[in-house]
Scaffold this motif. Structure first.
Motif, PDB file in Angstrom:
ATOM      1  N   ARG A   2      14.594  21.759  54.044  1.00  0.00           N
ATOM      2  CA  ARG A   2      15.232  20.683  53.296  1.00  0.00           C
ATOM      3  C   ARG A   2      15.044  19.365  54.034  1.00  0.00           C
ATOM      4  NH1 ARG A   2      15.760  22.323  48.374  1.00  0.00           N
ATOM      5  NH2 ARG A   2      17.375  20.825  47.997  1.00  0.00           N
ATOM      6  N   ARG A   4      16.084  15.606  55.279  1.00  0.00           N
ATOM      7  CA  ARG A   4      17.289  14.918  55.736  1.00  0.00           C
ATOM      8  C   ARG A   4      17.579  13.790  54.754  1.00  0.00           C
ATOM      9  NH1 ARG A   4      17.877  10.590  59.933  1.00  0.00           N
ATOM     10  NH2 ARG A   4      20.090  10.532  60.365  1.00  0.00           N
ATOM     11  N   ALA A  24      27.697  12.517  49.488  1.00  0.00           N
ATOM     12  CA  ALA A  24      27.462  13.392  50.642  1.00  0.00           C
ATOM     13  C   ALA A  24      28.138  14.751  50.440  1.00  0.00           C
ATOM     14  CB  ALA A  24      27.968  12.725  51.916  1.00  0.00           C
ATOM     15  N   THR A  28      25.541  19.693  49.816  1.00  0.00           N
ATOM     16  CA  THR A  28      25.881  20.702  50.820  1.00  0.00           C
ATOM     17  C   THR A  28      24.671  21.460  51.361  1.00  0.00           C
ATOM     18  OG1 THR A  28      26.321  22.311  49.080  1.00  0.00           O
ATOM     19  CG2 THR A  28      28.207  21.019  49.885  1.00  0.00           C
ATOM     20  N   THR A  29      23.565  21.456  50.636  1.00  0.00           N
ATOM     21  CA  THR A  29      22.384  22.187  51.109  1.00  0.00           C
ATOM     22  C   THR A  29      21.426  21.297  51.896  1.00  0.00           C
ATOM     23  OG1 THR A  29      21.160  21.794  49.062  1.00  0.00           O
ATOM     24  CG2 THR A  29      22.508  23.809  49.182  1.00  0.00           C
ATOM     25  N   HIS A  30      21.838  20.074  52.168  1.00  0.00           N
ATOM     26  CA  HIS A  30      20.991  19.130  52.902  1.00  0.00           C
ATOM     27  C   HIS A  30      21.669  18.684  54.187  1.00  0.00           C
ATOM     28  CE1 HIS A  30      18.130  18.558  49.587  1.00  0.00           C
ATOM     29  NE2 HIS A  30      19.177  18.637  48.788  1.00  0.00           N
ATOM     30  N   ASP A  31      20.861  18.200  55.111  1.00  0.00           N
ATOM     31  CA  ASP A  31      21.350  17.545  56.316  1.00  0.00           C
ATOM     32  C   ASP A  31      21.615  16.094  55.915  1.00  0.00           C
ATOM     33  OD1 ASP A  31      21.842  16.513  58.835  1.00  0.00           O
ATOM     34  OD2 ASP A  31      19.752  16.632  59.484  1.00  0.00           O
ATOM     35  N   VAL A  32      22.886  15.709  55.818  1.00  0.00           N
ATOM     36  CA  VAL A  32      23.249  14.392  55.292  1.00  0.00           C
ATOM     37  C   VAL A  32      23.960  13.562  56.353  1.00  0.00           C
ATOM     38  CG1 VAL A  32      24.574  13.178  53.513  1.00  0.00           C
ATOM     39  CG2 VAL A  32      23.518  15.384  52.980  1.00  0.00           C
ATOM     40  N   SER A  33      23.568  12.284  56.426  1.00  0.00           N
ATOM     41  CA  SER A  33      24.241  11.306  57.280  1.00  0.00           C
ATOM     42  C   SER A  33      24.615  10.113  56.414  1.00  0.00           C
ATOM     43  CB  SER A  33      23.318  10.833  58.400  1.00  0.00           C
ATOM     44  OG  SER A  33      22.934  11.913  59.209  1.00  0.00           O
ATOM     45  N   ASP A  49      12.733  10.868  55.889  1.00  0.00           N
ATOM     46  CA  ASP A  49      14.068  11.024  55.315  1.00  0.00           C
ATOM     47  C   ASP A  49      14.070  10.536  53.870  1.00  0.00           C
ATOM     48  OD1 ASP A  49      14.906  11.810  57.852  1.00  0.00           O
ATOM     49  OD2 ASP A  49      15.701   9.821  58.356  1.00  0.00           O
TER      50      ASP A  49
END
Length: 152
Positions: A2, A4, A24, A28-33, A49
């Motif tokens: 996945r 970012r 955000a 839930t299935t991603h690396d989120v900032s 990204d």
């Protein structure tokens, strides 16, 4: 693998921050900032990204105060953003007529001028409706074509 997801928000009264957090929460299935644009440097943009810009409109169709430094830095540095993919969730109020949701449009234009590619529907929330911005954002992000893996 996945991708970012970096969510950048520009706000005047805090609504964009709430929307960014709601988005955000859905990813839930991603690396989120999540970052306030006032705390994010143009040098930190990474074409690997996927960027989601959440931006309100202020005054006479201007960027909010919180987004101005980021986009001023973007204009000053004029980086090549070819390969960067982004989506925009704009906030505005249709009572302002021609300047409705202009902040998000300015953000999209500035990124596209540098070579970035906008994906998905450009969301334009209207504060004059009964629909809450966070509810619209949750629905919008569910249909967003976030790539699985970006390649440079």
């Amino acid at each position: 693998m996945r991708v970012r997801v970096v969510i950048l928000f520009g706000t005047e009264l805090g609504t964009s921050e709430k929307v960014a957090e709601a988005i955000a929460d859905e990813l839930t299935t991603h690396d989120v900032s999540v970052y306030d644009m006032t705390d994010y440097a143009v040098d930190d943009l990474d074409i690997r990204d996927f960027h989601i810009i959440v931006c309100s409109t202020y005054g006479d169709g201007d960027l909010p105060t919180g987004a101005e430094p980021f986009f001023a830095e973007l204009d000053a540095q004029a980086p090549d953003l070819t390969g960067l993919r982004f989506a925009v969730f704009g906030l505005g109020d249709s009572v302002y007529g021609d300047t409705f949701n202009r902040g998000g449009e300015i953000a999209a234009e500035k990124l596209a001028e540098r070579g970035a590619i906008q994906l998905g529907e450009h969301a334009r929330h209207d504060a004059s409706t009964a629909l809450r911005a966070t509810d619209m954002a949750r629905t919008w992000v569910a249909d967003l074509p976030i790539p699985d893996l970006l390649t440079a």
